[in-house]
Design a protein around this motif. Structure first.
Motif, PDB file in Angstrom:
ATOM      1  N   ASP A  20      44.713   7.889  -3.279  1.00 23.22           N
ATOM      2  CA  ASP A  20      44.774   6.453  -3.553  1.00 23.22           C
ATOM      3  C   ASP A  20      45.951   5.819  -2.843  1.00 23.22           C
ATOM      4  O   ASP A  20      47.106   6.174  -3.078  1.00 23.22           O
ATOM      5  N   GLY A  21      45.669   4.893  -1.946  1.00 25.65           N
ATOM      6  CA  GLY A  21      46.730   4.167  -1.263  1.00 25.65           C
ATOM      7  C   GLY A  21      47.458   4.954  -0.196  1.00 25.65           C
ATOM      8  O   GLY A  21      48.519   4.554   0.252  1.00 25.65           O
ATOM      9  N   GLY A  22      46.876   6.049   0.242  1.00 29.96           N
ATOM     10  CA  GLY A  22      47.534   6.879   1.230  1.00 29.96           C
ATOM     11  C   GLY A  22      47.025   6.647   2.640  1.00 29.96           C
ATOM     12  O   GLY A  22      46.405   5.619   2.952  1.00 29.96           O
ATOM     13  N   LEU A  23      47.265   7.621   3.487  1.00 34.56           N
ATOM     14  CA  LEU A  23      46.891   7.525   4.891  1.00 34.56           C
ATOM     15  C   LEU A  23      45.388   7.351   5.070  1.00 34.56           C
ATOM     16  O   LEU A  23      44.932   6.513   5.841  1.00 34.56           O
ATOM     17  N   GLY A  24      44.609   8.144   4.343  1.00 38.65           N
ATOM     18  CA  GLY A  24      43.154   8.032   4.459  1.00 38.65           C
ATOM     19  C   GLY A  24      42.653   6.662   4.054  1.00 38.65           C
ATOM     20  O   GLY A  24      41.741   6.112   4.679  1.00 38.65           O
ATOM     21  N   SER A  25      43.249   6.091   3.032  1.00 37.46           N
ATOM     22  CA  SER A  25      42.877   4.741   2.598  1.00 37.46           C
ATOM     23  C   SER A  25      43.212   3.721   3.681  1.00 37.46           C
ATOM     24  O   SER A  25      42.406   2.841   3.998  1.00 37.46           O
ATOM     25  N   LEU A  26      44.398   3.838   4.253  1.00 42.11           N
ATOM     26  CA  LEU A  26      44.827   2.916   5.295  1.00 42.11           C
ATOM     27  C   LEU A  26      43.913   3.010   6.518  1.00 42.11           C
ATOM     28  O   LEU A  26      43.499   1.991   7.083  1.00 42.11           O
ATOM     29  N   ILE A  27      43.562   4.223   6.899  1.00 42.22           N
ATOM     30  CA  ILE A  27      42.680   4.397   8.050  1.00 42.22           C
ATOM     31  C   ILE A  27      41.281   3.870   7.759  1.00 42.22           C
ATOM     32  O   ILE A  27      40.683   3.180   8.587  1.00 42.22           O
ATOM     33  N   SER A  28      40.749   4.148   6.574  1.00 38.31           N
ATOM     34  CA  SER A  28      39.407   3.651   6.256  1.00 38.31           C
ATOM     35  C   SER A  28      39.372   2.127   6.214  1.00 38.31           C
ATOM     36  O   SER A  28      38.432   1.505   6.719  1.00 38.31           O
ATOM     37  N   GLU A  29      40.396   1.506   5.659  1.00 44.61           N
ATOM     38  CA  GLU A  29      40.470   0.040   5.643  1.00 44.61           C
ATOM     39  C   GLU A  29      40.541  -0.513   7.067  1.00 44.61           C
ATOM     40  O   GLU A  29      39.879  -1.497   7.393  1.00 44.61           O
ATOM     41  N   THR A  30      41.328   0.136   7.914  1.00 40.96           N
ATOM     42  CA  THR A  30      41.472  -0.305   9.294  1.00 40.96           C
ATOM     43  C   THR A  30      40.146  -0.214  10.035  1.00 40.96           C
ATOM     44  O   THR A  30      39.760  -1.136  10.757  1.00 40.96           O
ATOM     45  N   LEU A  31      39.434   0.884   9.851  1.00 44.34           N
ATOM     46  CA  LEU A  31      38.138   1.048  10.521  1.00 44.34           C
ATOM     47  C   LEU A  31      37.137   0.001  10.048  1.00 44.34           C
ATOM     48  O   LEU A  31      36.464  -0.642  10.867  1.00 44.34           O
ATOM     49  N   ILE A  32      37.046  -0.195   8.751  1.00 42.96           N
ATOM     50  CA  ILE A  32      36.096  -1.163   8.211  1.00 42.96           C
ATOM     51  C   ILE A  32      36.441  -2.581   8.665  1.00 42.96           C
ATOM     52  O   ILE A  32      35.560  -3.346   9.062  1.00 42.96           O
ATOM     53  N   ASP A  33      37.719  -2.917   8.631  1.00 41.59           N
ATOM     54  CA  ASP A  33      38.150  -4.252   9.069  1.00 41.59           C
ATOM     55  C   ASP A  33      37.825  -4.523  10.535  1.00 41.59           C
ATOM     56  O   ASP A  33      37.729  -5.674  10.956  1.00 41.59           O
ATOM     57  N   ASN A  34      37.667  -3.452  11.315  1.00 43.29           N
ATOM     58  CA  ASN A  34      37.374  -3.592  12.738  1.00 43.29           C
ATOM     59  C   ASN A  34      35.934  -3.197  13.082  1.00 43.29           C
ATOM     60  O   ASN A  34      35.611  -2.931  14.235  1.00 43.29           O
ATOM     61  N   ASN A  35      35.079  -3.169  12.070  1.00 43.62           N
ATOM     62  CA  ASN A  35      33.651  -2.862  12.238  1.00 43.62           C
ATOM     63  C   ASN A  35      33.391  -1.550  12.967  1.00 43.62           C
ATOM     64  O   ASN A  35      32.475  -1.451  13.773  1.00 43.62           O
ATOM     65  N   ILE A  36      34.203  -0.557  12.686  1.00 48.09           N
ATOM     66  CA  ILE A  36      33.993   0.776  13.240  1.00 48.09           C
ATOM     67  C   ILE A  36      33.632   1.704  12.091  1.00 48.09           C
ATOM     68  O   ILE A  36      34.404   1.849  11.144  1.00 48.09           O
ATOM     69  N   MET A  37      32.456   2.305  12.189  1.00 51.17           N
ATOM     70  CA  MET A  37      31.974   3.213  11.162  1.00 51.17           C
ATOM     71  C   MET A  37      31.769   4.590  11.790  1.00 51.17           C
ATOM     72  O   MET A  37      30.743   4.846  12.417  1.00 51.17           O
ATOM     73  N   PRO A  38      32.747   5.475  11.671  1.00 51.63           N
ATOM     74  CA  PRO A  38      32.599   6.800  12.272  1.00 51.63           C
ATOM     75  C   PRO A  38      31.437   7.562  11.622  1.00 51.63           C
ATOM     76  O   PRO A  38      31.119   7.340  10.442  1.00 51.63           O
ATOM     77  N   LEU A  39      30.810   8.428  12.391  1.00 48.97           N
ATOM     78  CA  LEU A  39      29.708   9.229  11.866  1.00 48.97           C
ATOM     79  C   LEU A  39      30.188  10.198  10.797  1.00 48.97           C
ATOM     80  O   LEU A  39      29.460  10.505   9.860  1.00 48.97           O
TER      81      LEU A  39
END
Length: 91
Positions: free
Chosen positions: A31-50
């Motif tokens: 919760d609130g860690g690196l994985g959260s930050l990366i997932s938010e960044t990807l979603i905010d930039n319309n990138i959905m990794p496989l």
């Protein structure tokens, strides 16, 4: 990455686009860690990794005591546990 800030968004976006997948491993809560930050960044930039996987500690308190090596094994953060999770993801 050894800290969450400063955060190089361009490197994360490039890695996701080039590889199609992201795996984060953190010796902290998810919760609130690196994985959260990366997932938010990807979603905010319309990138959905496989493929996407966050490896870390679940929220809550621990009653387990031991060495760092022992605790990593207990919580699935040792090399064997991490490699098993990665293999399962890409299989």
């Amino acid at each position: 990455m050894h800290t969450l800030k400063p955060f190089d968004i361009s490197v994360v976006l490039k890695a996701a686009e080039e590889t199609g997948g992201i795996i984060t491993v953190e010796e902290n809560t998810l919760d609130g860690g690196l994985g959260s930050l990366i997932s938010e960044t990807l979603i905010d930039n319309n990138i959905m990794p496989l493929k996407f996987l966050r490896i870390g500690l679940k929220s809550g308190f621990s009653s387990i005591v031991g060495s760092q090596k022992y605790l990593r094994k207990c919580y699935g953060l040792d090399a064997k546990s991490i490699s098993s999770k990665v293999v399962a993801l890409i299989s």
